[in-house]
Design a protein around this motif. Structure first.
Motif, PDB file in Angstrom:
ATOM      1  N   PRO A  74       1.121 -14.684 -15.123  1.00 47.52           N
ATOM      2  CA  PRO A  74       1.541 -15.926 -14.450  1.00 47.52           C
ATOM      3  C   PRO A  74       2.982 -15.836 -13.972  1.00 47.52           C
ATOM      4  CG  PRO A  74       1.443 -16.222 -16.834  1.00 47.52           C
ATOM      5  CD  PRO A  74       0.832 -14.885 -16.549  1.00 47.52           C
ATOM      6  N   ARG A  75       3.265 -16.539 -12.896  1.00 42.62           N
ATOM      7  CA  ARG A  75       4.611 -16.533 -12.326  1.00 42.62           C
ATOM      8  C   ARG A  75       5.521 -17.561 -12.984  1.00 42.62           C
ATOM      9  NH1 ARG A  75       3.803 -17.678  -6.244  1.00 42.62           N
ATOM     10  NH2 ARG A  75       6.034 -17.173  -6.160  1.00 42.62           N
ATOM     11  N   SER A  76       4.954 -18.592 -13.590  1.00 40.44           N
ATOM     12  CA  SER A  76       5.752 -19.615 -14.260  1.00 40.44           C
ATOM     13  C   SER A  76       4.990 -20.121 -15.476  1.00 40.44           C
ATOM     14  CB  SER A  76       6.074 -20.779 -13.309  1.00 40.44           C
ATOM     15  OG  SER A  76       4.877 -21.426 -12.904  1.00 40.44           O
ATOM     16  N   LEU A  77       5.729 -20.720 -16.397  1.00 36.92           N
ATOM     17  CA  LEU A  77       5.141 -21.157 -17.663  1.00 36.92           C
ATOM     18  C   LEU A  77       5.743 -22.496 -18.061  1.00 36.92           C
ATOM     19  CD1 LEU A  77       3.503 -20.669 -20.297  1.00 36.92           C
ATOM     20  CD2 LEU A  77       5.484 -19.392 -21.159  1.00 36.92           C
ATOM     21  N   VAL A  78       4.872 -23.439 -18.421  1.00 36.20           N
ATOM     22  CA  VAL A  78       5.296 -24.751 -18.910  1.00 36.20           C
ATOM     23  C   VAL A  78       4.702 -24.949 -20.302  1.00 36.20           C
ATOM     24  CG1 VAL A  78       5.298 -27.247 -18.534  1.00 36.20           C
ATOM     25  CG2 VAL A  78       5.372 -25.686 -16.570  1.00 36.20           C
ATOM     26  N   LEU A  79       5.554 -25.201 -21.292  1.00 39.47           N
ATOM     27  CA  LEU A  79       5.114 -25.440 -22.665  1.00 39.47           C
ATOM     28  C   LEU A  79       5.235 -26.926 -22.984  1.00 39.47           C
ATOM     29  CD1 LEU A  79       6.818 -22.491 -24.599  1.00 39.47           C
ATOM     30  CD2 LEU A  79       4.444 -22.658 -23.847  1.00 39.47           C
ATOM     31  N   ALA A  80       4.162 -27.488 -23.548  1.00 40.37           N
ATOM     32  CA  ALA A  80       4.140 -28.897 -23.949  1.00 40.37           C
ATOM     33  C   ALA A  80       3.633 -28.991 -25.385  1.00 40.37           C
ATOM     34  CB  ALA A  80       3.248 -29.708 -23.005  1.00 40.37           C
ATOM     35  N   PRO A  81       4.067 -29.989 -26.145  1.00 36.77           N
ATOM     36  CA  PRO A  81       3.700 -30.043 -27.565  1.00 36.77           C
ATOM     37  C   PRO A  81       2.269 -30.465 -27.843  1.00 36.77           C
ATOM     38  CG  PRO A  81       5.077 -31.914 -26.991  1.00 36.77           C
ATOM     39  CD  PRO A  81       5.040 -31.030 -25.799  1.00 36.77           C
ATOM     40  N   THR A  82       1.681 -31.298 -26.985  1.00 36.75           N
ATOM     41  CA  THR A  82       0.334 -31.803 -27.247  1.00 36.75           C
ATOM     42  C   THR A  82      -0.580 -31.512 -26.063  1.00 36.75           C
ATOM     43  OG1 THR A  82       0.757 -34.003 -26.304  1.00 36.75           O
ATOM     44  CG2 THR A  82       1.299 -33.669 -28.629  1.00 36.75           C
ATOM     45  N   ARG A  83      -1.872 -31.562 -26.333  1.00 32.65           N
ATOM     46  CA  ARG A  83      -2.858 -31.312 -25.283  1.00 32.65           C
ATOM     47  C   ARG A  83      -2.781 -32.367 -24.191  1.00 32.65           C
ATOM     48  NH1 ARG A  83      -8.002 -30.495 -29.409  1.00 32.65           N
ATOM     49  NH2 ARG A  83      -7.105 -28.826 -30.674  1.00 32.65           N
ATOM     50  N   GLU A  84      -2.577 -33.631 -24.606  1.00 33.45           N
ATOM     51  CA  GLU A  84      -2.536 -34.708 -23.616  1.00 33.45           C
ATOM     52  C   GLU A  84      -1.343 -34.566 -22.680  1.00 33.45           C
ATOM     53  OE1 GLU A  84      -5.280 -35.603 -26.598  1.00 33.45           O
ATOM     54  OE2 GLU A  84      -3.159 -35.197 -26.865  1.00 33.45           O
ATOM     55  N   LEU A  85      -0.181 -34.193 -23.231  1.00 28.19           N
ATOM     56  CA  LEU A  85       0.992 -34.000 -22.375  1.00 28.19           C
ATOM     57  C   LEU A  85       0.800 -32.818 -21.436  1.00 28.19           C
ATOM     58  CD1 LEU A  85       4.123 -34.702 -24.597  1.00 28.19           C
ATOM     59  CD2 LEU A  85       3.470 -35.836 -22.486  1.00 28.19           C
ATOM     60  N   ALA A  86       0.194 -31.755 -21.948  1.00 26.82           N
ATOM     61  CA  ALA A  86      -0.075 -30.601 -21.084  1.00 26.82           C
ATOM     62  C   ALA A  86      -1.024 -30.985 -19.952  1.00 26.82           C
ATOM     63  CB  ALA A  86      -0.671 -29.460 -21.913  1.00 26.82           C
ATOM     64  N   ALA A  87      -2.049 -31.756 -20.275  1.00 28.08           N
ATOM     65  CA  ALA A  87      -2.992 -32.199 -19.234  1.00 28.08           C
ATOM     66  C   ALA A  87      -2.306 -33.110 -18.225  1.00 28.08           C
ATOM     67  CB  ALA A  87      -4.173 -32.910 -19.890  1.00 28.08           C
ATOM     68  N   GLN A  88      -1.356 -33.926 -18.695  1.00 32.29           N
ATOM     69  CA  GLN A  88      -0.645 -34.812 -17.787  1.00 32.29           C
ATOM     70  C   GLN A  88       0.263 -34.025 -16.843  1.00 32.29           C
ATOM     71  OE1 GLN A  88       0.545 -38.724 -19.357  1.00 32.29           O
ATOM     72  NE2 GLN A  88       2.615 -38.217 -18.716  1.00 32.29           N
ATOM     73  N   VAL A  89       0.905 -32.969 -17.363  1.00 32.64           N
ATOM     74  CA  VAL A  89       1.720 -32.108 -16.494  1.00 32.64           C
ATOM     75  C   VAL A  89       0.833 -31.445 -15.446  1.00 32.64           C
ATOM     76  CG1 VAL A  89       3.138 -30.029 -16.434  1.00 32.64           C
ATOM     77  CG2 VAL A  89       3.498 -31.722 -18.238  1.00 32.64           C
ATOM     78  N   VAL A 124      -2.580 -16.713 -11.820  1.00 29.01           N
ATOM     79  CA  VAL A 124      -2.156 -18.104 -11.650  1.00 29.01           C
ATOM     80  C   VAL A 124      -0.658 -18.147 -11.359  1.00 29.01           C
ATOM     81  CG1 VAL A 124      -3.973 -19.118 -13.072  1.00 29.01           C
ATOM     82  CG2 VAL A 124      -1.859 -18.363 -14.154  1.00 29.01           C
ATOM     83  N   ASP A 125      -0.281 -19.082 -10.510  1.00 28.96           N
ATOM     84  CA  ASP A 125       1.135 -19.292 -10.218  1.00 28.96           C
ATOM     85  C   ASP A 125       1.808 -20.125 -11.309  1.00 28.96           C
ATOM     86  OD1 ASP A 125       1.338 -18.074  -7.477  1.00 28.96           O
ATOM     87  OD2 ASP A 125      -0.208 -19.563  -7.060  1.00 28.96           O
ATOM     88  N   VAL A 126       1.077 -21.100 -11.841  1.00 27.67           N
ATOM     89  CA  VAL A 126       1.623 -22.001 -12.853  1.00 27.67           C
ATOM     90  C   VAL A 126       0.698 -21.983 -14.069  1.00 27.67           C
ATOM     91  CG1 VAL A 126       2.360 -24.348 -13.394  1.00 27.67           C
ATOM     92  CG2 VAL A 126       2.626 -23.474 -11.070  1.00 27.67           C
ATOM     93  N   LEU A 127       1.252 -21.661 -15.215  1.00 24.39           N
ATOM     94  CA  LEU A 127       0.491 -21.675 -16.465  1.00 24.39           C
ATOM     95  C   LEU A 127       1.069 -22.779 -17.342  1.00 24.39           C
ATOM     96  CD1 LEU A 127      -1.716 -20.258 -18.142  1.00 24.39           C
ATOM     97  CD2 LEU A 127       0.087 -18.841 -19.134  1.00 24.39           C
ATOM     98  N   ILE A 128       0.219 -23.743 -17.701  1.00 25.77           N
ATOM     99  CA  ILE A 128       0.619 -24.883 -18.533  1.00 25.77           C
ATOM    100  C   ILE A 128      -0.117 -24.749 -19.854  1.00 25.77           C
ATOM    101  CG2 ILE A 128       0.762 -27.390 -18.676  1.00 25.77           C
ATOM    102  CD1 ILE A 128       0.247 -27.265 -15.524  1.00 25.77           C
TER     103      ILE A 128
END
Length: 488
Positions: A74-89, A124-128
């Motif tokens: 992946p070209r970028s990575l976003v880390l979130a603490p919960t599944r719901e926040l990751a889905a919202q991002v 993928v360009d964005v991995l959340i």
């Protein structure tokens, strides 16, 4: 006043922003987007609900507009603490990338590894992702992080609370040193500050004043009562909650009910359902499919009451919530502002009720110190409490007490000597005369010992307990040696 068109964003991104109905950036967006577009590291300190998701998604999309992702890199990575926040991002990326051909993947628990592997294999360009699921894919050899150009850590303070800091440190070490890092947190705990000093390079610090005031569109009420007994407190609080809901009537079109503990979330939801209320729980221990189904039902109006923990509901944008009920007073003062902020959004009117018992006084003092005003006291509704034992939280303590009561009786009974009653006269008369005891035969062990003394010397180290077959073998050897001596 700054507008999005002044921030040097990609024209296709600006079109998507306009279609979403936004023109003016929030303070953190206006301050964080320009240095992020320049490729600098950004350290953002702001509460949830200040618009920081767009402050990192918009510059990321602009910088990734040109280029192509490779398989499993992946070209970028976003880390979130919960599944719901990751889905919202992920939903935010869908909104702002509608006019660009960027691919994304969402790696969260509760979803098949096979489906996620298929997305990663295509590139993928964005991995959340949540940290745990990301490391699961890496350890299975399905993912490489050496191609990450931009890395985002969202809600770092919540990750600290959930124990993800060691995972974040490991993920940082797996990414290139030349990456751009965007780091967002509501607070700067020592552990978080250590990470920023280690993994961020000369970051631009963007700090928005923490939300310490409540919205004027929210009507707050504090309902205090003293339980009749300590072991009935939980059940009486549930009765108080039901009475408050009934007093609000149709004005309470929907509501979020916050509890401090996950086990209480389940009990309160079951109690409401048992009394005819349309309620469902949401917390971190539920399956992901069930959590998303519950959230969708609440957003669509199919579910009236959402009973939630702070972690599961943190940062969720659910519009048109008429009421918030704090079944428990939050132990962190900031969480009070966050909780009641789920209602009264976008200029709408909302109500927030907090149920408190005398043990909550210290938490209430911290909350009122933070918001710089007392919470208006409300009149508790008339409630007839049930005198029957509480079937909720305190079942286990009562059973513990009862077991302690039973314990000494069992010990006492165990310590008593057996009772012997004097034989009755008629029993003595009918008892048969005692038998003559015949002389007992000597035990076989003595026989073996005698034979051993007669047959020869005892085997060294065998003691008195020697099996017969060994004795016979030694006796046989001794007899042979004797015969040889005689022959000689």
């Amino acid at each position: 006043m700054t507008k999005f068109s002044d921030l040097q964003l990609d024209p296709r991104v600006l079109t998507a922003i306009a279609e979403a109905g936004y023109e003016t950036p929030t303070p953190i967006q206006a301050e964080a987007i320009p240095p992020a577009l320049e490729g600098r590291d950004v350290l953002g300190i702001a509460q949830t609900g200040t618009g920081k998701t767009a402050s990192f998604t918009l510059p990321m999309i602009t910088r990734l507009a040109n280029g192509r992702a490779r398989a499993r890199m992946p070209r970028s990575l976003v880390l979130a603490p919960t599944r719901e926040l990751a889905a919202q991002v992920a939903e935010n990326f869908d909104t702002y990338t509608k006019h660009l051909k960027l691919t994304k993947a969402l790696l969260i628990g509760g979803v098949s590894f096979k489906e996620q592997d298929a997305l990663i294999d295509r590139g993928v360009d964005v991995l959340i992702a949540t940290p745990g699921r990301l490391l699961d894919h890496f350890e299975r050899g399905k993912l490489l992080l050496t191609g990450v150009q931009i890395m985002v850590v969202d809600e770092a303070d919540r990750m600290l609370d959930m124990g993800f800091i060691p995972d974040i440190e490991r993920i940082f070490q797996l990414t290139p040193f030349t990456r751009q890092t965007l780091f967002f947190s509501a607070t700067m705990a020592p552990e978080i500050e250590r990470i920023t000093n280690t993994f961020l390079s000369n970051p631009v610090r963007v700090e928005v004043a923490r939300q310490a005031t409540t919205s004027s569109t929210i009507e707050q009420k504090l309902i205090t009562f003293t339980p009749s007994r300590k072991d009935r407190s939980f059940g009486e609080k549930r009765a108080m909650l039901r009475a408050l809901i009934q007093d609000e009537g149709e004005a309470c079109s929907n509501a979020i009910i916050f509890c401090n503990r996950k086990m209480d979330v389940d009990v309160v939801a079951k109690s409401l359902k048992a009394h005819g209320f349309n309620a469902a729980p949401i917390h971190g221990d539920l399956e992901q499919s069930q959590r998303m189904k519950t959230l969708d039902a609440f957003r669509d109006g199919e579910l009236r009451f959402l009973v939630a923990s702070d972690v599961a509901a943190r940062g969720l944008d659910i519009p048109a919530v008429s009421h918030v009920f704090n079944f428990d007073v939050p132990s962190h003062a900031e969480d009070y502002v966050h909780r009641i902020g789920r209602t009264g959004r976008a200029g709408r009117q909302g109500k927030a009720f907090t149920i408190a018992v005398p043990a909550d006084d210290k938490y209430l003092a911290n909350i009122e110190s933070l918001i710089k005003q007392p919470i208006p006291r409300g009149e508790a509704p008339a409630v007839e409490f049930d005198d029957s034992p509480d079937r909720g939280e305190h079942r286990q303590p009562r059973s513990r007490h009862s077991s302690r009561d039973r314990g000494p009786r069992r010990d006492q009974h165990r310590a008593e000597p057996p009772r012997t009653e004097a034989p009755r006269p008629e029993v003595e008369a009918e008892a048969p005369p005692p038998r003559r005891e015949e002389p007992r035969r000597e035990p076989r062990r003595d026989d073996r010992r005698d034979r051993r003394r007669d047959d020869g010397p005892s085997p060294a180290g065998m003691g008195d307990h020697v099996p017969d077959f060994i004795l016979r073998s030694f006796a046989r050897v001794a007899a042979l040696e004797t015969a040889e001596d005689v022959a000689e």
